[in-house]
Every structure is written in structure tokens, then in C-alpha cells.
Design an enzyme around this catalytic site. Structure first.
Site, PDB file in Angstrom:
ATOM      1  N   LYS A  22       0.844  -1.209   0.000  1.00 30.60           N
ATOM      2  CA  LYS A  22       0.000   0.000   0.000  1.00 30.60           C
ATOM      3  C   LYS A  22       0.874   1.252   0.000  1.00 30.60           C
ATOM      4  O   LYS A  22       0.654   2.176  -0.791  1.00 30.60           O
ATOM      5  CB  LYS A  22      -0.900   0.013   1.225  1.00 30.60           C
ATOM      6  CG  LYS A  22      -1.507   1.386   1.545  1.00 30.60           C
ATOM      7  CD  LYS A  22      -2.361   1.409   2.775  1.00 30.60           C
ATOM      8  CE  LYS A  22      -1.633   1.723   4.035  1.00 30.60           C
ATOM      9  NZ  LYS A  22      -1.437   3.149   4.338  1.00 30.60           N
ATOM     10  N   ASN A  23       1.879   1.271   0.860  1.00 36.00           N
ATOM     11  CA  ASN A  23       2.656   2.506   1.026  1.00 36.00           C
ATOM     12  C   ASN A  23       3.659   2.749  -0.095  1.00 36.00           C
ATOM     13  O   ASN A  23       4.239   3.820  -0.177  1.00 36.00           O
ATOM     14  CB  ASN A  23       3.338   2.528   2.399  1.00 36.00           C
ATOM     15  CG  ASN A  23       2.311   2.713   3.504  1.00 36.00           C
ATOM     16  OD1 ASN A  23       1.144   3.006   3.235  1.00 36.00           O
ATOM     17  ND2 ASN A  23       2.736   2.529   4.731  1.00 36.00           N
ATOM     18  N   CYS A 115      -4.761  12.809  12.410  1.00 37.02           N
ATOM     19  CA  CYS A 115      -5.539  11.573  12.464  1.00 37.02           C
ATOM     20  C   CYS A 115      -5.311  10.999  13.863  1.00 37.02           C
ATOM     21  O   CYS A 115      -4.611  11.579  14.685  1.00 37.02           O
ATOM     22  CB  CYS A 115      -5.084  10.607  11.373  1.00 37.02           C
ATOM     23  SG  CYS A 115      -3.419  10.029  11.626  1.00 37.02           S
ATOM     24  N   ARG A 120       0.249  14.900  12.268  1.00 37.51           N
ATOM     25  CA  ARG A 120       0.592  14.688  10.853  1.00 37.51           C
ATOM     26  C   ARG A 120       0.894  15.995  10.113  1.00 37.51           C
ATOM     27  O   ARG A 120       0.213  16.370   9.167  1.00 37.51           O
ATOM     28  CB  ARG A 120      -0.497  13.891  10.129  1.00 37.51           C
ATOM     29  CG  ARG A 120      -1.004  12.672  10.864  1.00 37.51           C
ATOM     30  CD  ARG A 120       0.058  11.623  11.173  1.00 37.51           C
ATOM     31  NE  ARG A 120       0.616  10.981  10.002  1.00 37.51           N
ATOM     32  CZ  ARG A 120       0.107   9.912   9.408  1.00 37.51           C
ATOM     33  NH1 ARG A 120      -0.992   9.382   9.873  1.00 37.51           N
ATOM     34  NH2 ARG A 120       0.672   9.386   8.354  1.00 37.51           N
ATOM     35  N   ASP A 306       4.855   1.113  11.902  1.00 39.90           N
ATOM     36  CA  ASP A 306       3.653   0.457  11.377  1.00 39.90           C
ATOM     37  C   ASP A 306       3.521  -0.987  11.838  1.00 39.90           C
ATOM     38  O   ASP A 306       2.495  -1.616  11.578  1.00 39.90           O
ATOM     39  CB  ASP A 306       3.640   0.504   9.843  1.00 39.90           C
ATOM     40  CG  ASP A 306       3.466   1.915   9.346  1.00 39.90           C
ATOM     41  OD1 ASP A 306       3.683   2.156   8.147  1.00 39.90           O
ATOM     42  OD2 ASP A 306       3.141   2.801  10.161  1.00 39.90           O
ATOM     43  N   ARG A 398      -8.564  -0.512   4.424  1.00 42.61           N
ATOM     44  CA  ARG A 398      -7.687   0.498   3.799  1.00 42.61           C
ATOM     45  C   ARG A 398      -6.333  -0.100   3.446  1.00 42.61           C
ATOM     46  O   ARG A 398      -5.688   0.327   2.503  1.00 42.61           O
ATOM     47  CB  ARG A 398      -7.463   1.669   4.770  1.00 42.61           C
ATOM     48  CG  ARG A 398      -8.649   2.575   4.992  1.00 42.61           C
ATOM     49  CD  ARG A 398      -8.214   3.795   5.771  1.00 42.61           C
ATOM     50  NE  ARG A 398      -6.957   4.269   5.243  1.00 42.61           N
ATOM     51  CZ  ARG A 398      -5.962   4.748   6.009  1.00 42.61           C
ATOM     52  NH1 ARG A 398      -6.091   4.815   7.305  1.00 42.61           N
ATOM     53  NH2 ARG A 398      -4.833   5.155   5.466  1.00 42.61           N
TER      54      ARG A 398
HETATM   55  C1  EPZ Z   1       4.211   7.223   5.881  1.00 42.64           C
HETATM   56  O1  EPZ Z   1       3.439   8.284   6.397  1.00 42.64           O
HETATM   57  C2  EPZ Z   1       3.295   5.998   5.905  1.00 42.64           C
HETATM   58  N1  EPZ Z   1       2.117   6.243   5.084  1.00 42.64           N
HETATM   59  C3  EPZ Z   1       2.862   5.702   7.342  1.00 42.64           C
HETATM   60  O2  EPZ Z   1       2.103   4.475   7.313  1.00 42.64           O
HETATM   61  C4  EPZ Z   1       4.108   5.478   8.187  1.00 42.64           C
HETATM   62  O3  EPZ Z   1       3.724   5.244   9.535  1.00 42.64           O
HETATM   63  C5  EPZ Z   1       5.019   6.711   8.106  1.00 42.64           C
HETATM   64  O4  EPZ Z   1       5.341   6.978   6.727  1.00 42.64           O
HETATM   65  C6  EPZ Z   1       6.313   6.524   8.880  1.00 42.64           C
HETATM   66  O5  EPZ Z   1       6.988   5.408   8.408  1.00 42.64           O
HETATM   67  C7  EPZ Z   1       2.206   6.141   3.726  1.00 42.64           C
HETATM   68  O6  EPZ Z   1       3.267   5.899   3.191  1.00 42.64           O
HETATM   69  C8  EPZ Z   1       0.953   6.351   2.949  1.00 42.64           C
HETATM   70  P1  EPZ Z   1       6.183  10.699   7.817  1.00 42.64           P
HETATM   71  P2  EPZ Z   1       4.004   9.798   6.303  1.00 42.64           P
HETATM   72  O7  EPZ Z   1       6.068  11.971   7.068  1.00 42.64           O
HETATM   73  O8  EPZ Z   1       4.937   9.932   5.165  1.00 42.64           O
HETATM   74  C9  EPZ Z   1       6.706  14.004  11.157  1.00 42.64           C
HETATM   75  C10 EPZ Z   1       0.303   3.063   7.749  1.00 42.64           C
HETATM   76  O9  EPZ Z   1      -0.127   2.577   8.808  1.00 42.64           O
HETATM   77  N2  EPZ Z   1       6.574  14.960  10.055  1.00 42.64           N
HETATM   78  O10 EPZ Z   1       7.337   9.802   7.537  1.00 42.64           O
HETATM   79  O11 EPZ Z   1       2.851  10.712   6.408  1.00 42.64           O
HETATM   80  C11 EPZ Z   1       5.414  13.259  11.427  1.00 42.64           C
HETATM   81  O12 EPZ Z   1       4.583  14.008  12.301  1.00 42.64           O
HETATM   82  C12 EPZ Z   1       0.720   4.518   7.705  1.00 42.64           C
HETATM   83  O13 EPZ Z   1       0.442   2.428   6.662  1.00 42.64           O
HETATM   84  C13 EPZ Z   1       6.822  16.309  10.293  1.00 42.64           C
HETATM   85  O14 EPZ Z   1       7.149  16.697  11.416  1.00 42.64           O
HETATM   86  O15 EPZ Z   1       4.841   9.883   7.656  1.00 42.64           O
HETATM   87  C14 EPZ Z   1       5.899  11.984  12.063  1.00 42.64           C
HETATM   88  O16 EPZ Z   1       6.154  12.228  13.439  1.00 42.64           O
HETATM   89  C15 EPZ Z   1       0.502   5.238   9.029  1.00 42.64           C
HETATM   90  N3  EPZ Z   1       6.693  17.194   9.272  1.00 42.64           N
HETATM   91  C16 EPZ Z   1       7.234  11.715  11.351  1.00 42.64           C
HETATM   92  O17 EPZ Z   1       7.615  12.970  10.783  1.00 42.64           O
HETATM   93  C17 EPZ Z   1       6.349  16.802   8.004  1.00 42.64           C
HETATM   94  O18 EPZ Z   1       6.269  17.658   7.094  1.00 42.64           O
HETATM   95  C18 EPZ Z   1       7.166  10.671  10.260  1.00 42.64           C
HETATM   96  O19 EPZ Z   1       6.132  11.037   9.389  1.00 42.64           O
HETATM   97  C19 EPZ Z   1       6.097  15.424   7.778  1.00 42.64           C
HETATM   98  C20 EPZ Z   1       6.223  14.527   8.815  1.00 42.64           C
END
Ligand code: EPZ
Length: 420
Positions: A22-23, A115, A120, A306, A398
Site C-alpha cells: 500500500k505505502n 488523524c 501529521r 507500522d 484500507r
Molecule cells: C508514511 O506516512 C506511511 N504512510 C505511514 O504508514 C508510516 O507510519 C510513516 O510513513 C512513517 O513510516 C504512507 O506511506 C501512505 P512521515 P508519512 O512523514 O509519510 C513528522 C500506515 O499505517 N513529520 O514519515 O505521512 C510526522 O509528524 C501509515 O500504513 C513532520 O514533522 O509519515 C511523524 O512524526 C501510518 N513534518 C514523522 O515525521 C512533516 O512535514 C514521520 O512522518 C512530515 C512529517
């Protein structure tokens, strides 16, 4: 809303196939906006998030078909704005921002909002796009990005807890059509980023260092259509491996990449689970006792956030205390309260959950809250003797393809009921 009814307490036995990731597929579908030519993506899992992304691409003017795991998509002409209502409903759609901006010089995407697992933010996405020359404004809950020409630049994308996966994807995709060279420092190294890079290179992009913290993208004038097969879903594989271990079963997972799950397999071994990896198959033999382990979630190659909830469910079976610390998201322990309804004893101390394993468990009615928390509840229900009803399993749909069918294929007694 549908529910799962599980009669637990039996070991899972048998073999299943892991679906496409998915990701990986969500940003790859967004990347098809970068060309007006058709793209074919294979091993696409039949998930509600995938069909949702398809609707978003169609709202932007692309054609999109899904036939037995194969997506054919073509963004011949793009509309200036997509269907906001759709975009607002799925956080992962933020990854259309970069490709839309690169292709048409402007993009408007709804702020994803928070969420259940955390706020996020997207500050790093916007920092990266501004570094490439985009003018960004936020108005009435939407991000509006504009750029007459995107120029390659060097940008540090690390945030307070490390890299951002979709932020890296957004900047990478925008950079493929920039003038000049873009260097992303503190890029996410997840396998899903490497898979996206492979698809972009197949489209004619010039990318070095994908999968490492320093990625170099040399912009090209345009990209062409391409075909791609999505990597196996490492989190789905981790979920079924935990379910096999939690039920003391013997399960073989086919079509998976053990090298994408080193941290998870290491923890399972530490917990006393026997694993036999053979090529793209992994056999889990979990006859013995489960030992308590400690883990902190980290960016790749560390233990994935995850797979945190699923490990918590497994630790209900371990003798003694285990400690799970969530370092990536600020509130990703929603499953703990629901697991307590099955008899679990879990104390939350700040970013850590302390699980007292080995207590008697029994089935109950529980509520799913987010994708991976729902998976943890299913694992616990499979482990507990008696009847467990997991409500709101649209969360599962999902990210897990035909989960009830796959579990029945492993001998589990689980059925889906149409909810009220
Ligand atoms: C991706 O989300 C995945 N989703 C998430 O999987 C996964 O948990 C996450 O990466 C971390 O591995 C998809 O790929 C669709 P991040 P993403 O930006 O990219 C902070 C699942 O269950 N951050 O890597 O949205 C954020 O708050 C889902 O399949 C900022 O501070 O996550 C978090 O603490 C859930 N500023 C950390 O970074 C930003 O601009 C990691 O978030 C962006 C993120």
C-alpha cells in the site's frame, strides 16, 4: 459498518501470499501525474486507499482502471484542481502535491489534517517545495502551490523525529522535472521510497542514492510512460508473522522481501520465534514460549512504527514485562485500551507502553481505531479463546487485502458481518 467475528484460540497453519505494498503504490500512483503517457502498475493490492487514490486521479482528469491487480492510468490532460472532498478524506493524497506542481506549475491540495495517531504536519513537504522555488500559501484549509519554473536545490528534509516518507516522495517527484540538480539530505530510506525511485527512473528520471539519506535528482525535460511491479507489503508480512507467532502456529508467507523486514525478524527471533527464510518465502514456526522483548520504533532500517501495534498484541502472550516505545508518532497506542478489554495489562508511560504478558485473555467486543491498531485487535482476537468482535473494520480494508479470506486460508475462524 462491518465487523469481524473471530473464534480465537487456534494456531494458524498453512501458506499465504503477501500482496503489493500500500505505502509503495500510493506515491507511485501519484507519480503517474508526471507524464501524459499511459502507465501500467502491477501487483496493486485491492484496497480502499488504492481505489480512493484512483478517484482522486480521475477527479484531476486522468483515466484510471483497476483489473485484477493491474492499474492502467493516463493523465493526458490535467485539471487545475481535483475534487477537494476526496483529497481531504485521505492523508496519503498529500503526495499528489509534488507531481501536480511539477507537471502543471500549480497545485491545490487540502491540508491533510491530523488523524488518531498524531498531528501529521506537512511543514517539511512545504519546506522542500519552497526550496525548489514554489510559492506556497495556505488558505481555508488548502495548500496552494505555484511555480513558473522549479529550480533544483539542496534541501535538508529531516524533522524532529527524523526523515519524512511522503515528504521525501513529494520532493523527489517534483525534482524529476526541475531545471538542474536537487540534493535531498536526510531523505527517507524506506523500501517504498526505493520502489518509487525505480518507477520514476523507468519513466526516464535521473535519480541516484534512493534508499540512502542523500538522494541526488537531476531534472529532465519530461517523463514518459512506464510499467512497474509494486514491491511486496512488508507491513502486511509483519502482521501475519506476528499472528502466526501469537497463535503458536506454523505459517509460510510467499512473495515477500525478508530484507525489507530485518528489524522485525530480529525482534521475532529475540522473542523466541523460529524463522526459516528461503528466497521470497518465510516460514514462521512458533511452537515454543514467547519471550518479552523491548523495542523503540525508528525510521528505516530501525523497527517500523507500522508494526508496533502488532508486536504489542504478540507481547500479551510473552512471559514477563515488555516495553514498546513509540518514537515516530505522538499518539499511536489507541489499541492498548481495546486490548485491555481482552484482559491485557498495559501501562502507558509517556512514549512507552509497558505490557505485562502471560495473563489469561478472553474474547470481547472491541473497536478498531486506525489501520494498524485494527490489525493488533485481530491478532489478539485470534490468540484469545472465545469470541472476539472487531468493529469498524473499514480501517482494515484500507491497508489489508482480503484479510478475512487470507486468515480463513490459515484455518482461522473469522467471518465478516455487515454492520448496522
Ligand atoms: C508514511 O506516512 C506511511 N504512510 C505511514 O504508514 C508510516 O507510519 C510513516 O510513513 C512513517 O513510516 C504512507 O506511506 C501512505 P512521515 P508519512 O512523514 O509519510 C513528522 C500506515 O499505517 N513529520 O514519515 O505521512 C510526522 O509528524 C501509515 O500504513 C513532520 O514533522 O509519515 C511523524 O512524526 C501510518 N513534518 C514523522 O515525521 C512533516 O512535514 C514521520 O512522518 C512530515 C512529517
Amino acid at each position: 459498518m462491518d465487523s469481524f467475528i473471530i473464534q480465537g484460540g487456534r494456531p494458524l497453519e498453512g501458506e499465504i501470499e503477501i500482496s503489493g505494498s500500500k505505502n509503495a503504490v500510493l506515491p507511485i500512483l501519484a507519480a503517474t501525474l508526471l507524464t501524459k503517457e499511459p502507465c501500467v502498475i502491477r501487483r496493486v493490492p485491492n484496497l480502499s486507499d488504492v481505489h480512493f487514490m484512483g478517484k482522486i486521479l480521475q477527479s484531476l482528469g486522468a483515466s484510471f482502471t483497476y483489473e485484477q491487480g493491474v492499474v492502467t492510468v493516463q493523465a493526458r490532460r490535467l485539471k487545475a484542481r481535483g475534487d477537494y472532498d476526496l483529497i481531504r478524506k485521505m492523508r496519503g493524497s498529500i503526495c499528489i502535491l509534488g507531481p501536480l506542481l511539477a507537471r502543471s506549475g500549480k497545485a491545490s491540495v487540502s491540508m491533510p489534517g491530523g488523524c488518531v495517531i498524531g498531528t501529521r504536519p506537512i511543514d517539511l513537504h512545504l519546506k522542500g517545495l519552497r526550496a525548489l522555488g514554489a510559492a506556497i500559501t495556505i488558505k481555508e484549509g488548502y495548500v496552494h502551490a505555484k511555480a513558473d519554473a522549479l529550480l533544483g536545490s539542496e534541501v535538508f528534509l529531516g524533522g524532529r523525529v527524523g526523515p519524512t516518507v511522503l515528504g521525501t516522495a513529494n520532493i523527489m517527484m517534483a525534482a524529476t522535472l526541475c531545471e538542474g540538480v536537487t540534493v535531498i539530505e536526510s531523505a527517507a530510506c524506506e523500501p517504498e521510497i526505493t520502489d518509487l525511485a525505480q518507477f520514476l527512473v523507468a519513466m526516464g528520471a535521473k535519480i541516484q542514492g534512493a534508499g540512502s539519506p542523500r538522494m541526488v535528482i537531476t531534472g529532465v525535460k519530461q517523463l514518459h510512460g512506464a510499467e512497474h511491479e509494486v514491491i511486496p507489503d512488508r507491513i502486511e508480512a509483519a502482521t501475519y508473522a506476528m499472528a502466526a507467532a501469537a497463535t503458536g502456529g506454523e505459517v509460510t508467507l510467499h512473495h515477500m522481501r525478508c530484507d525489507h523486514l530485518a528489524a522485525v525478524l530480529d525482534k521475532l527471533k529475540e522473542a523466541g520465534v523460529r524463522l526459516e527464510a528461503r528466497g521470497s518465502s518465510l516460514k514462521i514456526l512458533a511452537g515454543g514460549t514467547i519471550k518479552a522483548v523491548d523495542v523503540s520504533t525508528q525510521p528505516y532500517t530501525g523497527y517500523p512504527t507500522d508494526a508496533q501495534a502488532q508486536l504489542m498484541a504478540l507481547m500479551l502472550k510473552a512471559e514477563g514485562l515488555s516495553i514498546i516505545t513509540e518514537r515516530i508518532f505522538e499518539s499511536r497506542f489507541m489499541h492498548a485500551n481495546e486490548l485491555a478489554r481482552l484482559g491485557a495489562d498495559i501501562a502507558i508511560e509517556g512514549p512507552s507502553a509497558i505490557i505485562r504478558g502471560g495473563l489469561p485473555l478472553s474474547g470481547a467486543e472491541v473497536m478498531a481505531s486506525d489501520l494498524r491498531a485494527s490489525a493488533a485487535l485481530v491478532i489478539a482476537g485470534l490468540m484469545c479463546p472465545g469470541r472476539t468482535q472487531v468493529n469498524r473494520i473499514y480501517h482494515l480494508d484500507r491497508g489489508y487485502e482480503s484479510m478475512d479470506k487470507k486468515l480463513r486460508g490459515l484455518g482461522a475462524r473469522v467471518k465478516r458481518t455487515q454492520g448496522r
